[in-house]
Scaffold this active site. Sequence first.
Site, PDB file in Angstrom:
ATOM      1  N   CYS A 156       0.805  -1.229   0.000  1.00 55.82           N
ATOM      2  CA  CYS A 156       0.000   0.000   0.000  1.00 55.82           C
ATOM      3  C   CYS A 156       0.834   1.273   0.000  1.00 55.82           C
ATOM      4  O   CYS A 156       0.314   2.349  -0.284  1.00 55.82           O
ATOM      5  CB  CYS A 156      -0.930   0.012   1.204  1.00 55.82           C
ATOM      6  SG  CYS A 156      -2.257  -1.143   0.977  1.00 55.82           S
TER       7      CYS A 156
HETATM    8  N1  CO8 Z   1     -20.680  -9.567   5.198  1.00 54.75           N
HETATM    9  C1  CO8 Z   1     -21.406  -9.647   6.334  1.00 54.75           C
HETATM   10  N2  CO8 Z   1     -20.862  -9.749   7.557  1.00 54.75           N
HETATM   11  C2  CO8 Z   1     -19.513  -9.791   7.643  1.00 54.75           C
HETATM   12  C3  CO8 Z   1     -18.688  -9.723   6.496  1.00 54.75           C
HETATM   13  C4  CO8 Z   1     -19.329  -9.620   5.238  1.00 54.75           C
HETATM   14  N3  CO8 Z   1     -18.642  -9.539   4.093  1.00 54.75           N
HETATM   15  N4  CO8 Z   1     -17.418  -9.795   6.898  1.00 54.75           N
HETATM   16  C5  CO8 Z   1     -17.420  -9.874   8.223  1.00 54.75           C
HETATM   17  N5  CO8 Z   1     -18.698  -9.897   8.692  1.00 54.75           N
HETATM   18  C6  CO8 Z   1     -19.147  -9.988  10.069  1.00 54.75           C
HETATM   19  C7  CO8 Z   1     -18.119 -10.684  10.955  1.00 54.75           C
HETATM   20  O1  CO8 Z   1     -18.292 -12.079  10.938  1.00 54.75           O
HETATM   21  C8  CO8 Z   1     -18.427 -10.087  12.305  1.00 54.75           C
HETATM   22  O2  CO8 Z   1     -19.532 -10.746  12.888  1.00 54.75           O
HETATM   23  P1  CO8 Z   1     -19.583 -10.991  14.481  1.00 54.75           P
HETATM   24  O3  CO8 Z   1     -19.610  -9.616  15.068  1.00 54.75           O
HETATM   25  O4  CO8 Z   1     -20.834 -11.757  14.641  1.00 54.75           O
HETATM   26  O5  CO8 Z   1     -18.321 -11.742  14.804  1.00 54.75           O
HETATM   27  C9  CO8 Z   1     -18.868  -8.671  11.992  1.00 54.75           C
HETATM   28  O6  CO8 Z   1     -19.285  -8.681  10.620  1.00 54.75           O
HETATM   29  C10 CO8 Z   1     -17.760  -7.664  12.145  1.00 54.75           C
HETATM   30  O7  CO8 Z   1     -16.573  -8.176  11.491  1.00 54.75           O
HETATM   31  P2  CO8 Z   1     -15.183  -7.482  11.570  1.00 54.75           P
HETATM   32  O8  CO8 Z   1     -14.879  -7.161  13.000  1.00 54.75           O
HETATM   33  O9  CO8 Z   1     -14.179  -8.287  10.795  1.00 54.75           O
HETATM   34  O10 CO8 Z   1     -15.519  -6.178  10.734  1.00 54.75           O
HETATM   35  P3  CO8 Z   1     -14.803  -4.790  10.765  1.00 54.75           P
HETATM   36  O11 CO8 Z   1     -15.766  -3.785  11.224  1.00 54.75           O
HETATM   37  O12 CO8 Z   1     -13.469  -4.859  11.428  1.00 54.75           O
HETATM   38  O13 CO8 Z   1     -14.545  -4.545   9.213  1.00 54.75           O
HETATM   39  C11 CO8 Z   1     -12.712  -4.609   7.679  1.00 54.75           C
HETATM   40  C12 CO8 Z   1     -13.712  -5.402   8.480  1.00 54.75           C
HETATM   41  C13 CO8 Z   1     -13.478  -3.755   6.686  1.00 54.75           C
HETATM   42  C14 CO8 Z   1     -11.784  -5.548   6.940  1.00 54.75           C
HETATM   43  C15 CO8 Z   1     -11.902  -3.686   8.632  1.00 54.75           C
HETATM   44  O14 CO8 Z   1     -11.379  -4.419   9.708  1.00 54.75           O
HETATM   45  C16 CO8 Z   1     -10.744  -2.988   7.957  1.00 54.75           C
HETATM   46  O15 CO8 Z   1     -10.897  -2.293   6.969  1.00 54.75           O
HETATM   47  N6  CO8 Z   1      -9.555  -3.091   8.508  1.00 54.75           N
HETATM   48  C17 CO8 Z   1      -8.381  -2.435   7.953  1.00 54.75           C
HETATM   49  C18 CO8 Z   1      -7.917  -3.238   6.827  1.00 54.75           C
HETATM   50  C19 CO8 Z   1      -6.840  -2.577   6.055  1.00 54.75           C
HETATM   51  O16 CO8 Z   1      -6.641  -1.406   5.979  1.00 54.75           O
HETATM   52  N7  CO8 Z   1      -6.101  -3.391   5.421  1.00 54.75           N
HETATM   53  C20 CO8 Z   1      -5.117  -2.920   4.551  1.00 54.75           C
HETATM   54  C21 CO8 Z   1      -5.109  -3.874   3.467  1.00 54.75           C
HETATM   55  S1  CO8 Z   1      -4.581  -3.205   2.012  1.00 54.75           S
HETATM   56  C22 CO8 Z   1      -2.894  -3.282   1.869  1.00 54.75           C
HETATM   57  O17 CO8 Z   1      -2.158  -3.180   2.768  1.00 54.75           O
HETATM   58  C23 CO8 Z   1      -2.357  -3.523   0.502  1.00 54.75           C
HETATM   59  C24 CO8 Z   1      -2.070  -4.947   0.321  1.00 54.75           C
HETATM   60  C25 CO8 Z   1      -1.640  -5.178  -1.071  1.00 54.75           C
HETATM   61  C26 CO8 Z   1      -2.780  -5.145  -2.078  1.00 54.75           C
HETATM   62  C27 CO8 Z   1      -3.507  -6.408  -2.178  1.00 54.75           C
HETATM   63  C28 CO8 Z   1      -4.228  -6.528  -3.494  1.00 54.75           C
HETATM   64  C29 CO8 Z   1      -5.094  -7.758  -3.567  1.00 54.75           C
END
Ligand code: CO8
Length: 373
Positions: A156
């Site tokens: 990133c």
């Molecule tokens: N639909 C419905 N429900 C879902 C889904 C979904 N798709 N996914 C998760 N849930 C549920 C979970 O099961 C959980 O349920 P419960 O509370 O019952 O356990 C609930 O929703 C909440 O889940 P999370 O706690 O996982 O959800 P978050 O609010 O944390 O959101 C995110 C998830 C959006 C992933 C968030 O944590 C986030 O954005 N984190 C930061 C991530 C980030 O910035 N990563 C950087 C990656 S990019 C990068 O570095 C580049 C890499 C290289 C590129 C790659 C190219 C492919």
Amino acid sequence: MTQAVISGSAVWNPPHVITNEELVDSYNAYSERFNSENALAIESGDAEAMPLSSAAFVYKASGIKQRYIYMKEGALDIDRMRPLIPERGDEELSHQAEMAINAAKLALLDANKRPEDIGAVIVSCAYTERAYPAIAIEVQNELGIEGFGFDMLVACSAATFALQRAFEMVCAGTTKSVLVINPELTSPQVNYKDRDGHFIFGDVSTAVVVESEQTCRSKHSYDILGTKAVTKYSNNIRSNFGYVSHATDADPFSADKLFHQAGRSVFKEVCPMAAQHIADHLSEHDLTADSLSRWWLHQANINMNLLISKRLLGRDATLEEAPIVLDEYANTASAGSIIAFAKNHQDLPAGSLGVICSFGAGYSIGSLIIRKR
Ligand code: CO8
């Protein structure tokens, strides 16, 4: 020392769009079929049921509404779940070079430059489609640029880290001007069968021209006042894809070879790091958050951006101060902060200060403090 400036920037959008609804419909159809075909194993505890995704969750958790994709065919097909990108021969222009050139031409136009004005090309992104020859050298050849080119990968932070290299080269006089290009072809690395990650990424290509103030002839340009980079090792965002798979007998396309992350941990760990990084960078220049007119932040998750700017400003940043492009583009790896910049900088009056900042895998954080000329 030469003053380096950002004299041009551009975004090239791939031709196809996938909305959250389309993506979730496909994922859910795939999961329901899996669950029904494996009902007995799931009931006996020998297999885990695939949970369903929801478009409302995706928007609420990330701020993403849609993403651009280079090739839509195949990505939503539940018998495939990955884009179908035709293979190109050695004599054809590679996919990423094509994406790079599309953005590069627009950035050259924006900077009022011709290819012969450029001395170096850096192609910097999360993945390159091959190891060598460098995509940058292919782009250099296609555009008729003299000098040199190289690829670099910093996930990133690839774009900001490359801009820092460009800044240093121009300041040192190593080259007169640098074309920094970020052809982020993320879709081949997305696991469209993974509910936690299937919605995160989009494809895009961005480009920026960095040159000496002495040669700058563009309408909107920015002095680069300083750059700052930091990395800290973490396994929380990872892809094990690589050439060694050919020798380890591992499945080169198993889930761990695709993008995967511990999203919650990333969120918790990266937000304070990024906020501290920006605060430190500003204080090195005797500036405070209040001195900035604009924050062109990495676009991974809207809640991360809100939290980071709030930590620094002590209040919510407005969309004018910290523009969001996630809704349209999703996370485009290193290109996010550059899209935010390219689309939201012309309106600022001369003297306005801003920061371009990326944060992500590695972990890696990169920033540039810039001032409108
Ligand atoms: N639909 C419905 N429900 C879902 C889904 C979904 N798709 N996914 C998760 N849930 C549920 C979970 O099961 C959980 O349920 P419960 O509370 O019952 O356990 C609930 O929703 C909440 O889940 P999370 O706690 O996982 O959800 P978050 O609010 O944390 O959101 C995110 C998830 C959006 C992933 C968030 O944590 C986030 O954005 N984190 C930061 C991530 C980030 O910035 N990563 C950087 C990656 S990019 C990068 O570095 C580049 C890499 C290289 C590129 C790659 C190219 C492919």
